[in-house]
Design a protein around this motif. Structure first.
Motif, PDB file in Angstrom:
ATOM      1  N   SER A 142     -14.825  -2.017  11.785  1.00  0.00           N
ATOM      2  CA  SER A 142     -14.177  -0.792  12.263  1.00  0.00           C
ATOM      3  C   SER A 142     -15.144   0.373  12.012  1.00  0.00           C
ATOM      4  O   SER A 142     -14.966   1.169  11.101  1.00  0.00           O
ATOM      5  CB  SER A 142     -12.867  -0.604  11.489  1.00  0.00           C
TER       6      SER A 142
ATOM      7  N   ARG B 252      -1.979 -10.350   0.004  1.00  0.00           N
ATOM      8  CA  ARG B 252      -0.999  -9.583  -0.748  1.00  0.00           C
ATOM      9  C   ARG B 252      -1.042  -9.915  -2.228  1.00  0.00           C
ATOM     10  O   ARG B 252      -1.191 -11.092  -2.592  1.00  0.00           O
ATOM     11  CB  ARG B 252       0.394  -9.956  -0.212  1.00  0.00           C
TER      12      ARG B 252
ATOM     13  N   HIS C 104       0.818  -1.213   0.000  1.00  0.00           N
ATOM     14  CA  HIS C 104       0.000   0.000   0.000  1.00  0.00           C
ATOM     15  C   HIS C 104       0.858   1.274   0.000  1.00  0.00           C
ATOM     16  O   HIS C 104       0.420   2.330  -0.447  1.00  0.00           O
ATOM     17  CB  HIS C 104      -0.962   0.008   1.193  1.00  0.00           C
TER      18      HIS C 104
ATOM     19  N   TRP D 228       9.592  -0.342   9.007  1.00  0.00           N
ATOM     20  CA  TRP D 228      10.174  -1.582   8.461  1.00  0.00           C
ATOM     21  C   TRP D 228      10.816  -2.410   9.581  1.00  0.00           C
ATOM     22  O   TRP D 228      10.208  -2.529  10.651  1.00  0.00           O
ATOM     23  CB  TRP D 228      11.161  -1.233   7.345  1.00  0.00           C
TER      24      TRP D 228
ATOM     25  N   ASP E 187     -11.688  -4.401  10.741  1.00  0.00           N
ATOM     26  CA  ASP E 187     -11.553  -3.949   9.352  1.00  0.00           C
ATOM     27  C   ASP E 187     -12.920  -3.445   8.906  1.00  0.00           C
ATOM     28  O   ASP E 187     -13.890  -3.479   9.667  1.00  0.00           O
ATOM     29  CB  ASP E 187     -11.008  -5.070   8.443  1.00  0.00           C
TER      30      ASP E 187
HETATM   31  P1  NAD Z   1      -3.614  -2.990   2.517  1.00  0.00           P
HETATM   32  O1  NAD Z   1      -4.355  -2.109   1.622  1.00  0.00           O
HETATM   33  O2  NAD Z   1      -3.221  -4.352   2.052  1.00  0.00           O
HETATM   34  O3  NAD Z   1      -4.401  -3.190   3.893  1.00  0.00           O
HETATM   35  C1  NAD Z   1      -5.042  -2.140   4.553  1.00  0.00           C
HETATM   36  C2  NAD Z   1      -6.253  -2.737   5.258  1.00  0.00           C
HETATM   37  O4  NAD Z   1      -6.833  -1.740   6.101  1.00  0.00           O
HETATM   38  C3  NAD Z   1      -7.352  -3.195   4.308  1.00  0.00           C
HETATM   39  O5  NAD Z   1      -7.781  -4.493   4.665  1.00  0.00           O
HETATM   40  C4  NAD Z   1      -8.452  -2.164   4.512  1.00  0.00           C
HETATM   41  O6  NAD Z   1      -9.755  -2.713   4.327  1.00  0.00           O
HETATM   42  C5  NAD Z   1      -8.224  -1.799   5.959  1.00  0.00           C
HETATM   43  N1  NAD Z   1      -8.800  -0.509   6.357  1.00  0.00           N
HETATM   44  C6  NAD Z   1      -8.870   0.649   5.637  1.00  0.00           C
HETATM   45  N2  NAD Z   1      -9.467   1.615   6.363  1.00  0.00           N
HETATM   46  C7  NAD Z   1      -9.784   1.063   7.562  1.00  0.00           C
HETATM   47  C8  NAD Z   1     -10.402   1.540   8.740  1.00  0.00           C
HETATM   48  N3  NAD Z   1     -10.856   2.800   8.814  1.00  0.00           N
HETATM   49  N4  NAD Z   1     -10.538   0.687   9.788  1.00  0.00           N
HETATM   50  C9  NAD Z   1     -10.078  -0.582   9.715  1.00  0.00           C
HETATM   51  N5  NAD Z   1      -9.497  -1.091   8.621  1.00  0.00           N
HETATM   52  C10 NAD Z   1      -9.346  -0.279   7.557  1.00  0.00           C
HETATM   53  O7  NAD Z   1      -2.300  -2.168   2.951  1.00  0.00           O
HETATM   54  P2  NAD Z   1      -0.879  -2.727   3.476  1.00  0.00           P
HETATM   55  O8  NAD Z   1       0.016  -2.928   2.316  1.00  0.00           O
HETATM   56  O9  NAD Z   1      -1.120  -3.805   4.455  1.00  0.00           O
HETATM   57  O10 NAD Z   1      -0.335  -1.438   4.244  1.00  0.00           O
HETATM   58  C11 NAD Z   1      -0.959  -0.994   5.438  1.00  0.00           C
HETATM   59  C12 NAD Z   1      -0.391   0.354   5.822  1.00  0.00           C
HETATM   60  O11 NAD Z   1       0.942   0.219   6.313  1.00  0.00           O
HETATM   61  C13 NAD Z   1      -0.313   1.357   4.665  1.00  0.00           C
HETATM   62  O12 NAD Z   1      -0.603   2.640   5.172  1.00  0.00           O
HETATM   63  C14 NAD Z   1       1.141   1.264   4.259  1.00  0.00           C
HETATM   64  O13 NAD Z   1       1.570   2.422   3.573  1.00  0.00           O
HETATM   65  C15 NAD Z   1       1.779   1.124   5.617  1.00  0.00           C
HETATM   66  N6  NAD Z   1       3.128   0.549   5.659  1.00  0.00           N
HETATM   67  C16 NAD Z   1       3.972   1.057   6.604  1.00  0.00           C
HETATM   68  C17 NAD Z   1       5.225   0.506   6.770  1.00  0.00           C
HETATM   69  C18 NAD Z   1       6.146   1.014   7.837  1.00  0.00           C
HETATM   70  O14 NAD Z   1       7.330   0.711   7.792  1.00  0.00           O
HETATM   71  N7  NAD Z   1       5.639   1.736   8.821  1.00  0.00           N
HETATM   72  C19 NAD Z   1       5.628  -0.558   5.949  1.00  0.00           C
HETATM   73  C20 NAD Z   1       4.731  -1.052   4.997  1.00  0.00           C
HETATM   74  C21 NAD Z   1       3.473  -0.504   4.867  1.00  0.00           C
END
Ligand code: NAD
Ligand code: ZN
Ligand code: ZN
Length: 344
Positions: free
Chosen positions: A224, A339, A39, A294, A204
């Protein structure tokens, strides 16, 4: 070779022809076996032009990568042509204190030196070949299937690092909440089940995501929505010990604050633009808020070990490189299960 590139701000990424790269001194070339769609890529492609400049367009996407070592540059030691490897993505300088600990995700010099992760500045893994700057960024996959496990380099490593930082809150009898059961979240649930005795609650937006959360081990699942805090408190009346928020927009951060227990950890992993109110009277006593990034190289070994033992399995939907734009459409629309993995 073919590569999936983000070329024009605001447009979809495109499959395009680029020169096949040659490894320079110290570099390793991989024949890519798999690349995951995160994402964070969607987030990057939603940034305004000024902010995208830092990533440099055209950008070959893919910061979750795996491959077979195909050619090595002068002076490369440690890896051999034919090795099946996963790429440790948060590249650092290799020279500072944090890098000496394998915590290149927190390298103190990377920004100043312009060192960027593959797919987030350097050319990424959504291509037939990938150049890796140093063999220390490679972790052996051995017999692990690259397609099934490539996402562990981020969707596994990031939640693993986030959870390890809160292990002291997750004793038997504790409760952990996972917000967002997508790519990272559905792996987070499994990691919590594998390395802690916490009760796991997942939240979710849609029933199919909650079904996935249950399938991978969540004890309780709730939508959620406006009733989420009450629902969580119905099973954890004193509040929860840790919240792992894979969304981190204002409503989920507010929800996390509403369910956190004294001394609890609110861990903001998602790159949503929400902010938390912190203060002596605003937060439960002695609670903490963290925004981890990460994970470390040794943690990647540990996550892969969980997969080897069958304790973590990534739900994957596989796409060809030609279909990779469709993977990003599905990611954007929230219709993926687990994924999306691209196989060039
Ligand atoms: P994804 O799209 O696969 O999963 C996100 C999930 O959150 C989905 O299932 C979606 O339905 C759910 N969602 C959306 N809004 C919601 C809400 N209001 N309440 C509950 N659930 C909700 O995304 P991903 O690839 O798993 O990434 C998740 C997040 O982590 C993204 O913001 C991404 O950029 C971030 N990320 C951060 C790091 C880090 O190092 N901090 C690393 C990788 C990804
Ligand atoms: Zn990512
Ligand atoms: Zn460093």
């Amino acid at each position: 070779m073919k590569a999936l590139q983000y070329r024009i701000v605001g447009a979809e990424p495109e499959v395009t022809e680029v020169p096949t790269p040659e490894p320079g001194p110290g570099q390793v070339r991989l024949k890519v076996t798999a690349a995951g769609a995160c994402h964070s890529d969607s987030w990057l492609m939603g940034l305004p032009a000024e902010a995208v400049d830092a990533f440099g367009l055209p950008l070959t996407l893919g910061h979750e990568g795996a491959g077979i070592v195909d050619k090595v540059g002068d002076g490369v030691v440690g890896v051999r042509v034919g090795d099946s490897v996963a790429v440790y993505g948060p590249w650092g300088c290799g020279y500072c204190y944090n890098c000496s600990l394998g915590k290149e995700n927190y390298c103190e010099n990377a920004a100043e030196l312009g060192i960027r992760p593959p797919g987030l500045g350097a050319p990424g893994a959504m291509a037939e070949y990938l150049i890796v700057d140093d063999s220390r960024h490679l972790v052996p996959l051995g017999d692990l299937d690259p397609v099934q496990n490539v996402a562990l380099t981020d969707a596994g490593l990031t939640p693993y690092h986030a959870i390890k930082g809160s292990l002291d809150r997750l004793a038997p009898g504790s409760t952990a909440v996972v917000i967002g059961a997508g790519g990272l979240g559905h792996v987070a649930i499994q990691i919590l089940r594998a390395i802690t005795a916490a009760r796991v609650i997942a939240l979710d937006l849609a029933p199919d995501k909650l079904e996935l959360a249950k399938h991978v081990g969540a004890h309780e699942v709730f939508l959620s929505d406006a009733g989420a805090a009450d629902n969580v408190r119905s099973v954890a009346p004193r509040g929860v010990d840790a919240v792992f928020d894979f969304v981190a927009i204002q409503p989920t951060i507010d929800l996390g604050q509403a369910i956190l227990r004294g001394e609890g950890h609110q861990v903001l992993v998602g790159v949503g633009a929400g902010t938390a109110n912190v203060g002596m009277t605003a937060t439960p006593y002695d609670s903490s808020i963290r925004g981890p990034y990460w994970g470390s190289r040794s943690e990647l070994f540990e996550v892969l070990e969980l997969a080897r033992r069958g304790l973590v399995t990534v739900e994957t939907e596989v796409f060809s490189l030609d279909d990779a734009p469709e993977a990003y459409r599905r990611l954007h629309d929230g219709t993926l299960r687990g994924r999306a993995v691209v196989v060039p």
